[in-house]
Design a protein around this motif. Structure first.
Motif, mmCIF file in Angstrom:
data_model
loop_
_atom_site.group_PDB
_atom_site.id
_atom_site.type_symbol
_atom_site.label_atom_id
_atom_site.label_comp_id
_atom_site.label_asym_id
_atom_site.label_seq_id
_atom_site.Cartn_x
_atom_site.Cartn_y
_atom_site.Cartn_z
ATOM 1 N N ASN A 48 89.791 109.686 -75.262
ATOM 2 C CA ASN A 48 90.603 108.550 -75.691
ATOM 3 C C ASN A 48 89.768 107.290 -75.500
ATOM 4 O O ASN A 48 89.654 106.770 -74.394
ATOM 5 C CB ASN A 48 91.891 108.474 -74.874
ATOM 6 N N GLN A 49 89.169 106.801 -76.576
ATOM 7 C CA GLN A 49 88.299 105.626 -76.514
ATOM 8 C C GLN A 49 89.068 104.365 -76.130
ATOM 9 O O GLN A 49 88.523 103.484 -75.480
ATOM 10 C CB GLN A 49 87.608 105.409 -77.867
ATOM 11 N N SER A 50 90.337 104.280 -76.519
ATOM 12 C CA SER A 50 91.097 103.050 -76.267
ATOM 13 C C SER A 50 91.362 102.804 -74.783
ATOM 14 O O SER A 50 91.383 101.653 -74.350
ATOM 15 C CB SER A 50 92.412 103.054 -77.039
ATOM 16 N N ASP A 51 91.575 103.861 -74.007
ATOM 17 C CA ASP A 51 91.812 103.636 -72.574
ATOM 18 C C ASP A 51 90.658 104.121 -71.688
ATOM 19 O O ASP A 51 90.743 104.070 -70.472
ATOM 20 C CB ASP A 51 93.144 104.228 -72.128
#
Length: 169
Positions: A48-51
């Motif tokens: 999960n790149q966003s978190d």
């Protein structure tokens, strides 16, 4: 397993009942170079790149130096710096092994930057015939000690002649 029990553990034992509220143990084999590379293998990976997390599932094995951690599920949380792991959260039944020492628990949270592993939920620590159980154990990988809390129970096996079994203090 435990190479040496601290005086605090030995003094906390009741004459016939071997239960105590808290205990500190020497954990010499659990000293760890927290700057060593971390290798993770698993059956599956979700990133999960966003978190900034990576979820490893299925036969997860994490290796860092002499330390090995195995669990069904491990969440890796990355630090703001690219490529640096901040912490790992292992769940579903965890085994931690370093050299000849080992521990089991339901969960383990490894703060890599702080050099601490917190194991919780039916913690079991063994060495040969001797064992310690508790609800929670905090291992300091920098100085090789551990603190066990939450209804600690210690079973120390003695040889028939009253001396410690081979390999015991």
């Amino acid at each position: 397993m435990i190479r040496c029990l601290s005086v605090a553990v030995l003094l906390s034992l009741a004459p016939l009942g071997v239960a105590a509220q808290g205990a500190e143990v020497a954990f010499g084999g659990m000293r760890q170079d927290t700057s060593a590379p971390v290798e993770v293998t698993a059956d599956a990976l979700q990133v999960n790149q966003s978190d900034g997390t990576a979820l490893y599932t299925g036969n997860v094995l994490i290796a860092q130096g002499q330390m090995r951690l195995a669990a069904p599920r491990v969440l890796v949380v990355y630090a703001q710096q690219a490529g640096r792991i901040k912490r790992m959260e292992a769940t579903g039944g965890v085994t931690l092994v370093s050299g000849s020492e080992a521990a089991e628990a339901q969960r383990a949270d490894y703060d890599i930057e702080g050099g601490k592993v917190i194991m919780s939920g039916n913690v079991l620590l063994t060495q040969g015939p001797s064992a310690l159980t508790a609800e929670r154990m905090v291992v300091d990988l920098k100085d090789g000690t551990a603190q066990m809390t939450g209804r600690v129970r210690t079973v120390l096996q003695q040889s028939p002649d009253g001396t410690a079994p081979q390999g015991q203090p």
